[in-house]
Motif scaffolding. Structure first.
Motif, PDB file in Angstrom:
ATOM      1  N   HIS A 110      42.006  56.752  38.662  1.00 12.18           N
ATOM      2  CA  HIS A 110      42.299  57.179  40.018  1.00 12.18           C
ATOM      3  C   HIS A 110      42.087  56.011  40.973  1.00 12.18           C
ATOM      4  O   HIS A 110      41.332  55.087  40.682  1.00 12.18           O
ATOM      5  N   TYR A 111      42.717  56.093  42.123  1.00 12.98           N
ATOM      6  CA  TYR A 111      42.654  55.022  43.109  1.00 12.98           C
ATOM      7  C   TYR A 111      42.228  55.578  44.462  1.00 12.98           C
ATOM      8  O   TYR A 111      42.669  56.652  44.861  1.00 12.98           O
ATOM      9  N   LEU A 112      41.384  54.836  45.132  1.00  6.55           N
ATOM     10  CA  LEU A 112      40.944  55.193  46.470  1.00  6.55           C
ATOM     11  C   LEU A 112      41.435  54.125  47.429  1.00  6.55           C
ATOM     12  O   LEU A 112      41.095  52.952  47.283  1.00  6.55           O
ATOM     13  N   SER A 113      42.233  54.526  48.390  1.00  5.28           N
ATOM     14  CA  SER A 113      42.710  53.626  49.439  1.00  5.28           C
ATOM     15  C   SER A 113      41.871  53.877  50.681  1.00  5.28           C
ATOM     16  O   SER A 113      41.685  55.023  51.085  1.00  5.28           O
ATOM     17  N   LEU A 114      41.359  52.798  51.264  1.00 10.43           N
ATOM     18  CA  LEU A 114      40.511  52.900  52.446  1.00 10.43           C
ATOM     19  C   LEU A 114      41.050  52.044  53.574  1.00 10.43           C
ATOM     20  O   LEU A 114      41.567  50.956  53.335  1.00 10.43           O
ATOM     21  N   VAL A 115      40.894  52.536  54.799  1.00  8.05           N
ATOM     22  CA  VAL A 115      41.125  51.739  55.999  1.00  8.05           C
ATOM     23  C   VAL A 115      39.832  51.820  56.794  1.00  8.05           C
ATOM     24  O   VAL A 115      39.351  52.904  57.113  1.00  8.05           O
ATOM     25  N   THR A 116      39.264  50.650  57.085  1.00  7.46           N
ATOM     26  CA  THR A 116      37.962  50.570  57.735  1.00  7.46           C
ATOM     27  C   THR A 116      38.072  49.814  59.046  1.00  7.46           C
ATOM     28  O   THR A 116      38.748  48.794  59.118  1.00  7.46           O
ATOM     29  N   ASP A 117      37.416  50.322  60.075  1.00  2.87           N
ATOM     30  CA  ASP A 117      37.323  49.610  61.337  1.00  2.87           C
ATOM     31  C   ASP A 117      36.296  48.489  61.151  1.00  2.87           C
ATOM     32  O   ASP A 117      35.133  48.758  60.849  1.00  2.87           O
TER      33      ASP A 117
ATOM     34  N   GLY B 104      40.356  55.930  57.588  1.00  2.00           N
ATOM     35  CA  GLY B 104      41.447  56.510  56.829  1.00  2.00           C
ATOM     36  C   GLY B 104      41.189  56.336  55.347  1.00  2.00           C
ATOM     37  O   GLY B 104      40.632  55.318  54.924  1.00  2.00           O
ATOM     38  N   TYR B 105      41.566  57.328  54.554  1.00  2.00           N
ATOM     39  CA  TYR B 105      41.396  57.225  53.111  1.00  2.00           C
ATOM     40  C   TYR B 105      42.346  58.177  52.406  1.00  2.00           C
ATOM     41  O   TYR B 105      42.835  59.152  52.984  1.00  2.00           O
ATOM     42  N   HIS B 106      42.615  57.870  51.152  1.00  2.00           N
ATOM     43  CA  HIS B 106      43.450  58.731  50.325  1.00  2.00           C
ATOM     44  C   HIS B 106      43.121  58.461  48.856  1.00  2.00           C
ATOM     45  O   HIS B 106      43.002  57.307  48.452  1.00  2.00           O
ATOM     46  N   VAL B 107      42.969  59.519  48.082  1.00  2.00           N
ATOM     47  CA  VAL B 107      42.732  59.424  46.646  1.00  2.00           C
ATOM     48  C   VAL B 107      44.025  59.806  45.931  1.00  2.00           C
ATOM     49  O   VAL B 107      44.656  60.808  46.284  1.00  2.00           O
ATOM     50  N   SER B 108      44.401  58.997  44.945  1.00  2.00           N
ATOM     51  CA  SER B 108      45.643  59.284  44.223  1.00  2.00           C
ATOM     52  C   SER B 108      45.536  58.860  42.768  1.00  2.00           C
ATOM     53  O   SER B 108      44.581  58.190  42.367  1.00  2.00           O
ATOM     54  N   ASN B 109      46.540  59.246  41.997  1.00  2.00           N
ATOM     55  CA  ASN B 109      46.613  58.861  40.587  1.00  2.00           C
ATOM     56  C   ASN B 109      47.223  57.479  40.402  1.00  2.00           C
ATOM     57  O   ASN B 109      47.144  56.906  39.324  1.00  2.00           O
ATOM     58  N   GLU B 110      47.894  56.988  41.448  1.00  4.04           N
ATOM     59  CA  GLU B 110      48.582  55.710  41.371  1.00  4.04           C
ATOM     60  C   GLU B 110      48.271  54.900  42.631  1.00  4.04           C
ATOM     61  O   GLU B 110      47.787  55.442  43.609  1.00  4.04           O
ATOM     62  N   MET B 111      48.593  53.624  42.590  1.00  2.00           N
ATOM     63  CA  MET B 111      48.405  52.770  43.756  1.00  2.00           C
ATOM     64  C   MET B 111      49.798  52.383  44.279  1.00  2.00           C
ATOM     65  O   MET B 111      50.204  51.232  44.256  1.00  2.00           O
ATOM     66  N   LYS B 112      50.524  53.395  44.723  1.00  5.08           N
ATOM     67  CA  LYS B 112      51.869  53.170  45.263  1.00  5.08           C
ATOM     68  C   LYS B 112      51.783  52.983  46.768  1.00  5.08           C
ATOM     69  O   LYS B 112      50.829  53.418  47.411  1.00  5.08           O
ATOM     70  N   ALA B 113      52.822  52.363  47.313  1.00  2.00           N
ATOM     71  CA  ALA B 113      52.886  52.165  48.767  1.00  2.00           C
ATOM     72  C   ALA B 113      52.806  53.501  49.496  1.00  2.00           C
ATOM     73  O   ALA B 113      52.123  53.612  50.511  1.00  2.00           O
ATOM     74  N   THR B 114      53.459  54.519  48.989  1.00  2.00           N
ATOM     75  CA  THR B 114      53.436  55.822  49.655  1.00  2.00           C
ATOM     76  C   THR B 114      52.027  56.405  49.696  1.00  2.00           C
ATOM     77  O   THR B 114      51.676  57.126  50.636  1.00  2.00           O
ATOM     78  N   ASP B 115      51.212  56.091  48.690  1.00  2.00           N
ATOM     79  CA  ASP B 115      49.836  56.593  48.661  1.00  2.00           C
ATOM     80  C   ASP B 115      48.947  55.845  49.649  1.00  2.00           C
ATOM     81  O   ASP B 115      48.166  56.464  50.374  1.00  2.00           O
ATOM     82  N   VAL B 116      49.055  54.519  49.696  1.00  2.00           N
ATOM     83  CA  VAL B 116      48.206  53.772  50.627  1.00  2.00           C
ATOM     84  C   VAL B 116      48.641  53.991  52.071  1.00  2.00           C
ATOM     85  O   VAL B 116      47.821  53.916  52.985  1.00  2.00           O
ATOM     86  N   VAL B 117      49.907  54.323  52.280  1.00  2.00           N
ATOM     87  CA  VAL B 117      50.366  54.646  53.635  1.00  2.00           C
ATOM     88  C   VAL B 117      49.681  55.911  54.141  1.00  2.00           C
ATOM     89  O   VAL B 117      49.422  56.044  55.340  1.00  2.00           O
ATOM     90  N   LYS B 118      49.336  56.813  53.266  1.00  2.00           N
ATOM     91  CA  LYS B 118      48.635  58.035  53.691  1.00  2.00           C
ATOM     92  C   LYS B 118      47.277  57.697  54.300  1.00  2.00           C
ATOM     93  O   LYS B 118      46.869  58.311  55.289  1.00  2.00           O
ATOM     94  N   ALA B 119      46.574  56.732  53.733  1.00  2.00           N
ATOM     95  CA  ALA B 119      45.297  56.291  54.317  1.00  2.00           C
ATOM     96  C   ALA B 119      45.546  55.615  55.655  1.00  2.00           C
ATOM     97  O   ALA B 119      44.815  55.844  56.629  1.00  2.00           O
ATOM     98  N   LEU B 120      46.586  54.800  55.735  1.00  2.58           N
ATOM     99  CA  LEU B 120      46.932  54.137  56.996  1.00  2.58           C
ATOM    100  C   LEU B 120      47.335  55.158  58.054  1.00  2.58           C
ATOM    101  O   LEU B 120      46.907  55.056  59.213  1.00  2.58           O
ATOM    102  N   ASP B 121      48.117  56.152  57.682  1.00  5.22           N
ATOM    103  CA  ASP B 121      48.514  57.205  58.634  1.00  5.22           C
ATOM    104  C   ASP B 121      47.295  57.945  59.182  1.00  5.22           C
ATOM    105  O   ASP B 121      47.236  58.258  60.370  1.00  5.22           O
ATOM    106  N   MET B 122      46.315  58.228  58.322  1.00  7.39           N
ATOM    107  CA  MET B 122      45.095  58.894  58.779  1.00  7.39           C
ATOM    108  C   MET B 122      44.371  58.010  59.794  1.00  7.39           C
ATOM    109  O   MET B 122      43.901  58.488  60.827  1.00  7.39           O
ATOM    110  N   ALA B 123      44.296  56.720  59.502  1.00 10.80           N
ATOM    111  CA  ALA B 123      43.632  55.789  60.420  1.00 10.80           C
ATOM    112  C   ALA B 123      44.356  55.724  61.757  1.00 10.80           C
ATOM    113  O   ALA B 123      43.719  55.725  62.823  1.00 10.80           O
ATOM    114  N   ILE B 124      45.659  55.705  61.724  1.00  9.50           N
ATOM    115  CA  ILE B 124      46.445  55.655  62.963  1.00  9.50           C
ATOM    116  C   ILE B 124      46.251  56.939  63.761  1.00  9.50           C
ATOM    117  O   ILE B 124      46.070  56.911  64.976  1.00  9.50           O
ATOM    118  N   GLN B 125      46.265  58.059  63.083  1.00 11.06           N
ATOM    119  CA  GLN B 125      46.086  59.352  63.741  1.00 11.06           C
ATOM    120  C   GLN B 125      44.707  59.468  64.387  1.00 11.06           C
ATOM    121  O   GLN B 125      44.554  60.065  65.442  1.00 11.06           O
TER     122      GLN B 125
END
Length: 146
Positions: free
Chosen positions: A1-8, A16-37
């Motif tokens: 599993h992969y954990l994508s993090l965005v840290t201030d 922002g963070y997202h846990v996924s089965n893969e390290m795809k761009a679409t998965d890491v964008v979810k962590a970035l979207d959370m950070a932006i939101q």
């Protein structure tokens, strides 16, 4: 599993963070979207990352551009160039994610709880023994008053 993090970087808060089965761009964008939101600052932002394919992807770079976030990447594979990310990864692995989960859902709950404790309860010496969230809130209030 992969954990994508965005840290201030200033407050050390995981925004922002997202846990996924893969390290795809679409998965890491979810962590970035959370950070932006959850963004509390209105000043220019810089997103620092390593040179992983997911961060170099057109999708990820377009999300940064759309949100006026300037990309900054390491110039090689030296872990010291991304020391903040490496430090936070180490803290999460050594202090919180200490047992093996059976499912992605179970891991997602553990990650969410761990990030909440990290942000809200764990004081940092580098933050004068304040929590990341406290520093994050104080900084955003200072910006609003300025």
């Amino acid at each position: 599993h992969y954990l994508s993090l965005v840290t201030d970087a200033f407050s050390r808060k995981i925004v922002g963070y997202h846990v996924s089965n893969e390290m795809k761009a679409t998965d890491v964008v979810k962590a970035l979207d959370m950070a932006i939101q959850n963004r509390r600052y209105d000043h220019d932002a810089i997103h620092h990352s390593d040179r992983g394919l997911q961060y170099c992807s057109t999708l990820y770079q377009s999300v940064l551009e759309t949100n006026n976030i300037r990309p900054s990447m390491t110039d090689g594979y030296d872990c010291y160039q991304n020391a903040l990310a490496e430090r936070i990864n180490g803290i999460l692995k050594q202090e919180f994610l200490i047992y093996q989960c059976n499912t992605l859902d179970e891991l997602s709950v553990l990650v969410s709880e761990s990030i909440n404790i990290y942000n809200e309860l764990r004081p940092h010496l580098s933050l004068e023994m304040n929590t990341p969230n406290k520093v994050h809130i104080m900084k955003s209030q200072q910006k609003m008053l300025a």
